[in-house]
Design a protein around this motif. Structure first.
Motif, PDB file in Angstrom:
ATOM      1  N   THR A 114      -4.240  33.813  -6.767  1.00  0.00           N
ATOM      2  CA  THR A 114      -5.219  32.952  -6.272  1.00  0.00           C
ATOM      3  C   THR A 114      -5.023  31.546  -6.778  1.00  0.00           C
ATOM      4  N   CYS A 115      -5.843  30.818  -6.148  1.00  0.00           N
ATOM      5  CA  CYS A 115      -5.865  29.422  -6.531  1.00  0.00           C
ATOM      6  C   CYS A 115      -6.289  29.138  -7.819  1.00  0.00           C
ATOM      7  N   TRP A 116      -6.878  30.268  -8.680  1.00  0.00           N
ATOM      8  CA  TRP A 116      -7.276  29.953 -10.110  1.00  0.00           C
ATOM      9  C   TRP A 116      -6.310  30.765 -11.089  1.00  0.00           C
ATOM     10  N   THR A 117      -5.363  31.468 -10.469  1.00  0.00           N
ATOM     11  CA  THR A 117      -4.301  32.078 -11.293  1.00  0.00           C
ATOM     12  C   THR A 117      -3.823  31.214 -12.216  1.00  0.00           C
ATOM     13  N   PRO A 118      -3.563  31.045 -13.561  1.00  0.00           N
ATOM     14  CA  PRO A 118      -3.124  30.410 -14.351  1.00  0.00           C
ATOM     15  C   PRO A 118      -1.433  30.500 -14.407  1.00  0.00           C
ATOM     16  N   GLY A 119      -0.835  29.265 -14.545  1.00  0.00           N
ATOM     17  CA  GLY A 119       0.821  29.202 -14.756  1.00  0.00           C
ATOM     18  C   GLY A 119       1.161  29.341 -13.451  1.00  0.00           C
ATOM     19  N   VAL A 120       0.660  29.084 -12.327  1.00  0.00           N
ATOM     20  CA  VAL A 120       1.162  29.302 -11.169  1.00  0.00           C
ATOM     21  C   VAL A 120       1.304  27.697 -10.348  1.00  0.00           C
ATOM     22  N   SER A 121       2.245  27.509  -9.540  1.00  0.00           N
ATOM     23  CA  SER A 121       2.669  26.271  -8.998  1.00  0.00           C
ATOM     24  C   SER A 121       1.825  26.497  -7.850  1.00  0.00           C
TER      25      SER A 121
END
Length: 227
Positions: A114-121
């Motif tokens: 999702t837009c809040w998943t950490p470590g994702v571009s």
């Protein structure tokens, strides 16, 4: 099989604005707020005859740019996202399994970030969200334009002195120009929530909580992590 939803019209309105007290003056006071733009997209489900009025704040476009890195000038994609999002089932809905379309969407998208998943571009977040929209189109609804002759007939019937445009979403597409400052401020908010959720953060000009002006103030030490 996805259900067809036809778009018939789109209209601009605005939210509340406390201007009555300022009405005798020549201009609204500097602190006046409100009258935020709101769009309504009129839709009909031909199979059931159900009428749908999908109202959403204009700021939804700004937030999707901030959350997923969408191009503010790519209004076609922004509209696609905003119009289909209501048909995405909630992961926390315990009864979604009773709806085959909802269950299929959840099964296909459960592992997407999702837009809040950490470590994702931004690119990964964007592609994941576009995949959700694509899955909703396959399993739940397909939004199309109602025939122009039918839309014109409806306008004539209610006495509206308007000509139905070739694209019923034309009022949105022709009037929308996103303000880069508003998009940037929302991106600041998203960036802060992401960063502060991962670890203590020292506010800077480009990364700070709301209503904070860092400027030339002494560096603010981040709070210590609980031991």
């Amino acid at each position: 099989m996805a259900e067809e939803i036809q778009v018939w019209d789109a209209e601009l309105a605005y939210g509340n604005a406390a201007l009555q007290a300022a009405a005798p003056a020549k201009t609204a006071p500097p602190a006046a707020d409100g009258a935020e733009p709101i769009w309504c997209v009129y839709q009909v489900a031909p199979a059931s005859g159900m009428h749908i009025q999908h109202a959403f704040p204009h700021s939804a476009f700004e937030w999707r740019c901030a959350e997923y890195g969408l191009d503010p000038d790519d209004l076609d994609t922004l509209l696609d996202v905003v119009l289909y999002e209501p048909y995405l089932p909630d992961l926390g809905d315990l009864f979604a399994w009773q709806d085959p379309a909802a269950a299929a969407i959840l099964e296909a998208t459960r592992e997407l970030p999702t837009c809040w998943t950490p470590g994702v571009s931004d690119e990964t977040r964007l592609q994941a969200h576009l995949e959700r929209i694509a899955v909703a189109k396959r399993h739940r609804v397909l939004i199309t334009s109602a025939p122009r002759t039918d839309r014109q007939g409806a306008l004539d019937y209610v006495g509206a002195r308007r000509t139905a445009p070739p694209d019923p979403l034309a009022p949105i597409k022709e009037q929308t120009r996103l303000d880069p400052v508003r998009v940037r401020s929302r991106r600041l908010a998203v960036d802060w929530i992401r960063a502060a959720g991962a670890a203590p953060v020292r506010p800077t000009v480009g990364l700070k909580p709301s209503a904070t002006f860092v400027g030339t103030q002494p560096a603010i030490a981040p709070p210590e992590a609980p031991g």
